[in-house]
Design a protein around this motif. Structure first.
Motif, PDB file in Angstrom:
ATOM      1  N   THR A 113       9.041  21.509  49.923  1.00 32.47           N
ATOM      2  CA  THR A 113       8.760  20.211  50.552  1.00 32.47           C
ATOM      3  C   THR A 113       9.967  19.282  50.568  1.00 32.47           C
ATOM      4  O   THR A 113       9.921  18.228  51.202  1.00 32.47           O
ATOM      5  CB  THR A 113       7.607  19.511  49.805  1.00 32.47           C
ATOM      6  N   ILE A 114      11.054  19.648  49.875  1.00 30.78           N
ATOM      7  CA  ILE A 114      12.228  18.772  49.826  1.00 30.78           C
ATOM      8  C   ILE A 114      12.794  18.527  51.213  1.00 30.78           C
ATOM      9  O   ILE A 114      13.218  17.423  51.553  1.00 30.78           O
ATOM     10  CB  ILE A 114      13.314  19.379  48.904  1.00 30.78           C
ATOM     11  N   THR A 115      12.807  19.551  52.046  1.00 32.87           N
ATOM     12  CA  THR A 115      13.392  19.433  53.389  1.00 32.87           C
ATOM     13  C   THR A 115      12.594  18.486  54.287  1.00 32.87           C
ATOM     14  O   THR A 115      13.073  18.107  55.360  1.00 32.87           O
ATOM     15  CB  THR A 115      13.470  20.813  54.063  1.00 32.87           C
ATOM     16  N   LEU A 116      11.392  18.084  53.868  1.00 34.70           N
ATOM     17  CA  LEU A 116      10.597  17.143  54.654  1.00 34.70           C
ATOM     18  C   LEU A 116      11.077  15.714  54.463  1.00 34.70           C
ATOM     19  O   LEU A 116      10.719  14.822  55.239  1.00 34.70           O
ATOM     20  CB  LEU A 116       9.113  17.246  54.265  1.00 34.70           C
ATOM     21  N   ASN A 117      11.869  15.463  53.408  1.00 33.96           N
ATOM     22  CA  ASN A 117      12.406  14.131  53.170  1.00 33.96           C
ATOM     23  C   ASN A 117      13.517  13.842  54.178  1.00 33.96           C
ATOM     24  O   ASN A 117      14.311  14.720  54.526  1.00 33.96           O
ATOM     25  CB  ASN A 117      12.968  14.027  51.741  1.00 33.96           C
ATOM     26  N   ASP A 118      13.572  12.602  54.644  1.00 38.73           N
ATOM     27  CA  ASP A 118      14.565  12.221  55.653  1.00 38.73           C
ATOM     28  C   ASP A 118      15.988  12.497  55.196  1.00 38.73           C
ATOM     29  O   ASP A 118      16.841  12.938  55.977  1.00 38.73           O
ATOM     30  CB  ASP A 118      14.417  10.736  55.997  1.00 38.73           C
ATOM     31  N   GLU A 119      16.240  12.252  53.919  1.00 39.33           N
ATOM     32  CA  GLU A 119      17.595  12.393  53.396  1.00 39.33           C
ATOM     33  C   GLU A 119      18.083  13.838  53.448  1.00 39.33           C
ATOM     34  O   GLU A 119      19.270  14.111  53.560  1.00 39.33           O
ATOM     35  CB  GLU A 119      17.644  11.864  51.960  1.00 39.33           C
ATOM     36  N   TYR A 120      17.137  14.795  53.330  1.00 40.55           N
ATOM     37  CA  TYR A 120      17.508  16.210  53.279  1.00 40.55           C
ATOM     38  C   TYR A 120      16.982  16.987  54.488  1.00 40.55           C
ATOM     39  O   TYR A 120      16.933  18.214  54.459  1.00 40.55           O
ATOM     40  CB  TYR A 120      16.960  16.835  51.985  1.00 40.55           C
ATOM     41  N   SER A 121      16.606  16.296  55.540  1.00 38.32           N
ATOM     42  CA  SER A 121      16.015  16.970  56.701  1.00 38.32           C
ATOM     43  C   SER A 121      17.017  17.879  57.414  1.00 38.32           C
ATOM     44  O   SER A 121      16.629  18.851  58.065  1.00 38.32           O
ATOM     45  CB  SER A 121      15.466  15.930  57.685  1.00 38.32           C
ATOM     46  N   THR A 122      18.313  17.570  57.290  1.00 37.30           N
ATOM     47  CA  THR A 122      19.328  18.392  57.958  1.00 37.30           C
ATOM     48  C   THR A 122      19.827  19.532  57.071  1.00 37.30           C
ATOM     49  O   THR A 122      20.635  20.352  57.509  1.00 37.30           O
ATOM     50  CB  THR A 122      20.535  17.517  58.360  1.00 37.30           C
ATOM     51  N   SER A 123      19.363  19.581  55.849  1.00 31.79           N
ATOM     52  CA  SER A 123      19.790  20.638  54.927  1.00 31.79           C
ATOM     53  C   SER A 123      18.758  21.756  54.930  1.00 31.79           C
ATOM     54  O   SER A 123      17.548  21.510  55.083  1.00 31.79           O
ATOM     55  CB  SER A 123      19.935  20.078  53.508  1.00 31.79           C
ATOM     56  N   ASN A 124      19.221  22.987  54.735  1.00 33.97           N
ATOM     57  CA  ASN A 124      18.263  24.079  54.604  1.00 33.97           C
ATOM     58  C   ASN A 124      17.939  24.287  53.127  1.00 33.97           C
ATOM     59  O   ASN A 124      18.650  23.802  52.236  1.00 33.97           O
ATOM     60  CB  ASN A 124      18.781  25.367  55.236  1.00 33.97           C
ATOM     61  N   LEU A 125      16.873  25.004  52.880  1.00 33.73           N
ATOM     62  CA  LEU A 125      16.381  25.166  51.515  1.00 33.73           C
ATOM     63  C   LEU A 125      17.396  25.864  50.620  1.00 33.73           C
ATOM     64  O   LEU A 125      17.510  25.549  49.430  1.00 33.73           O
ATOM     65  CB  LEU A 125      15.063  25.956  51.535  1.00 33.73           C
ATOM     66  N   GLN A 126      18.172  26.786  51.174  1.00 33.04           N
ATOM     67  CA  GLN A 126      19.148  27.518  50.377  1.00 33.04           C
ATOM     68  C   GLN A 126      20.260  26.589  49.890  1.00 33.04           C
ATOM     69  O   GLN A 126      20.724  26.702  48.748  1.00 33.04           O
ATOM     70  CB  GLN A 126      19.745  28.667  51.200  1.00 33.04           C
ATOM     71  N   GLN A 127      20.680  25.656  50.721  1.00 27.90           N
ATOM     72  CA  GLN A 127      21.700  24.695  50.313  1.00 27.90           C
ATOM     73  C   GLN A 127      21.193  23.810  49.184  1.00 27.90           C
ATOM     74  O   GLN A 127      21.909  23.558  48.210  1.00 27.90           O
ATOM     75  CB  GLN A 127      22.102  23.824  51.509  1.00 27.90           C
ATOM     76  N   ILE A 128      19.977  23.370  49.326  1.00 28.77           N
ATOM     77  CA  ILE A 128      19.378  22.526  48.292  1.00 28.77           C
ATOM     78  C   ILE A 128      19.213  23.311  47.000  1.00 28.77           C
ATOM     79  O   ILE A 128      19.467  22.804  45.901  1.00 28.77           O
ATOM     80  CB  ILE A 128      18.021  21.969  48.767  1.00 28.77           C
ATOM     81  N   LYS A 129      18.795  24.559  47.134  1.00 27.69           N
ATOM     82  CA  LYS A 129      18.605  25.405  45.963  1.00 27.69           C
ATOM     83  C   LYS A 129      19.920  25.610  45.214  1.00 27.69           C
ATOM     84  O   LYS A 129      19.954  25.581  43.976  1.00 27.69           O
ATOM     85  CB  LYS A 129      18.014  26.753  46.389  1.00 27.69           C
ATOM     86  N   SER A 130      20.998  25.818  45.942  1.00 24.00           N
ATOM     87  CA  SER A 130      22.307  26.010  45.306  1.00 24.00           C
ATOM     88  C   SER A 130      22.747  24.765  44.554  1.00 24.00           C
ATOM     89  O   SER A 130      23.254  24.838  43.431  1.00 24.00           O
ATOM     90  CB  SER A 130      23.352  26.374  46.373  1.00 24.00           C
ATOM     91  N   GLU A 131      22.546  23.602  45.181  1.00 22.35           N
ATOM     92  CA  GLU A 131      22.900  22.343  44.519  1.00 22.35           C
ATOM     93  C   GLU A 131      22.032  22.118  43.289  1.00 22.35           C
ATOM     94  O   GLU A 131      22.512  21.690  42.236  1.00 22.35           O
ATOM     95  CB  GLU A 131      22.743  21.181  45.485  1.00 22.35           C
ATOM     96  N   MET A 132      20.759  22.455  43.427  1.00 22.78           N
ATOM     97  CA  MET A 132      19.848  22.257  42.312  1.00 22.78           C
ATOM     98  C   MET A 132      20.218  23.135  41.126  1.00 22.78           C
ATOM     99  O   MET A 132      20.121  22.716  39.962  1.00 22.78           O
ATOM    100  CB  MET A 132      18.406  22.551  42.770  1.00 22.78           C
ATOM    101  N   GLU A 133      20.662  24.359  41.393  1.00 21.64           N
ATOM    102  CA  GLU A 133      21.073  25.262  40.315  1.00 21.64           C
ATOM    103  C   GLU A 133      22.237  24.682  39.519  1.00 21.64           C
ATOM    104  O   GLU A 133      22.318  24.847  38.309  1.00 21.64           O
ATOM    105  CB  GLU A 133      21.455  26.629  40.890  1.00 21.64           C
ATOM    106  N   VAL A 134      23.125  24.004  40.211  1.00 24.25           N
ATOM    107  CA  VAL A 134      24.261  23.366  39.533  1.00 24.25           C
ATOM    108  C   VAL A 134      23.757  22.315  38.552  1.00 24.25           C
ATOM    109  O   VAL A 134      24.184  22.261  37.390  1.00 24.25           O
ATOM    110  CB  VAL A 134      25.226  22.734  40.556  1.00 24.25           C
ATOM    111  N   TYR A 135      22.833  21.479  38.999  1.00 29.00           N
ATOM    112  CA  TYR A 135      22.293  20.425  38.134  1.00 29.00           C
ATOM    113  C   TYR A 135      21.460  21.008  36.992  1.00 29.00           C
ATOM    114  O   TYR A 135      21.480  20.495  35.870  1.00 29.00           O
ATOM    115  CB  TYR A 135      21.472  19.434  38.949  1.00 29.00           C
TER     116      TYR A 135
END
Length: 372
Positions: A113-135
């Protein structure tokens, strides 16, 4: 994974009595965790994640002294049986990482559901997942040391000993304290050495200074990521929210940690919001009068666990059925330790050797006549 939990979806927080009628449904997952999940990081993470999935699940607790701490086993990813444990249909999964992977493979991925947020609407789930793994790695590397330091070293006798060891008899308490404390302090040493040996900024710091510095750096990074959002990735919770909550909800019991959080007001408000969600779930389960099981009762449940440790057909990890049948070994170890203890004592006792008394020599008498 072919079958998801969609057929068992319900609003967990409603407390609807109709939920009780289907508790025995095999499709409803059952989470086994510490009776004090908010004092066990990995139990807390999985519990929070299940809450945010919105699926219906059963919660059964194990006395804390039988669980000990799941920190070491979850961190080193060894094959020891460790909590939390998830039972779904004929599959049993243990450990935080394995459970989260299993749930996501069952289409219960709250990160979608993260990609439904306006801030991350242009990002794909894999990009978000990679960033999340770093954190997530930052949180593990910089929050775990301060937990180990304050709960397994500085405040061990005041907090941790009473949580995990108070219900053992004196000898078993001594034995488990020695084993568990040694493992956790060694883990603390290994984590700290990875920073001391590789980063010049940390080389002159003692242990307490180092763990506090690492923790503050982690809070700074999380505070920047959170910004003014309700959760770390917008208005919907993510895996990162669950993992950070697993650590901060426990560390926040310490006064110095509360001071650090007061310096990051957005994190403080985020933690208060997360606490409300978890408290609501706790209230729901209290209304269901959740059974408090012992470890042996779990083992005795028919067809409760798989017969071997290894990969099942669906790729999850199975459990040994006799995971708790170790009482005989505890007795043997206890008796052997007592014998060794007394042998060590006897070796230190110096036995006085009584030498035989020498025979008295016949006295020689000198007469005056002999001297003339």
């Amino acid at each position: 994974m072919s079958q998801s939990f969609s057929s068992s979806h319900s609003t967990l927080m409603t407390g609807n009595s109709s939920n009780n009628n289907n508790n025995n449904n095999n499709n409803i997952p059952t989470l086994y965790l510490s009776s004090q999940p908010h004092l066990d990081i990995y139990s807390n993470i999985v519990y929070t994640y299940l809450i945010f999935t919105g699926i219906k699940f059963n919660k059964k607790t194990i006395p804390t002294h039988q669980v000990l701490s799941s920190i070491y086993s979850n961190h080193v990813n060894n094959n020891e049986i460790h909590f939390p444990i998830l039972k779904h249909e004929n599959v049993t999964i243990y450990g935080m990482k394995e459970i989260l992977n299993y749930l996501k493979n069952k289409n219960e991925n709250i990160d979608i559901t993260i990609t439904l947020n306006d801030e991350y609407s242009t990002s794909n789930l894999q990009q978000i997942k990679s960033e999340m793994e770093v954190y997530i790695n930052i949180v593990k590397e910089k929050c775990l040391p301060i937990y180990l330091f304050y709960f397994w070293k500085e405040n061990f006798n005041n907090i941790t000993k009473n949580i995990y060891f108070k219900n053992y008899n004196l000898f078993l308490q001594w034995f488990f304290i020695y084993v568990e404390k040694s493992k956790h302090l060694q883990l603390l040493k290994n984590l700290n050495n990875s920073f001391l040996n590789n980063i010049n900024n940390y080389k002159n710091l003692n242990t307490e200074e180092l763990v506090n510095k690492l923790f503050l750096e982690c809070l700074d990074s999380l505070s920047v990521l959170l910004g003014n959002n309700l959760y770390f990735y917008g208005n919907k919770p993510s895996t990162l929210d669950c993992i950070v909550y697993g650590y901060l909800s426990i560390l926040n019991n310490l006064e110095n940690i509360k001071t650090y959080l007061n310096q990051h007001l957005n994190l403080k408000h985020w933690l208060e919001n997360m606490n409300q969600h978890v408290a609501l779930a706790d209230k729901y389960f209290e209304q269901l009068e959740v059974t408090n099981l012992s470890s042996e009762q779990i083992t005795n449940q028919s067809n409760s666990f798989n017969t071997n440790i290894g990969m099942n057909n669906n790729g999850s990890v199975g459990l040994l059925p006799k995971m708790y049948g170790k009482s005989t070994w505890y007795i043997i170890i206890s008796c052997a330790s007592i014998v060794l203890y007394f042998l060590m004592i006897f070796r230190k006792i110096k036995v006085k050797k009584h030498l035989p008394v020498a025979k008295a020599k016949t006295p020689i008498y000198y007469y005056d006549s002999q001297l003339q």
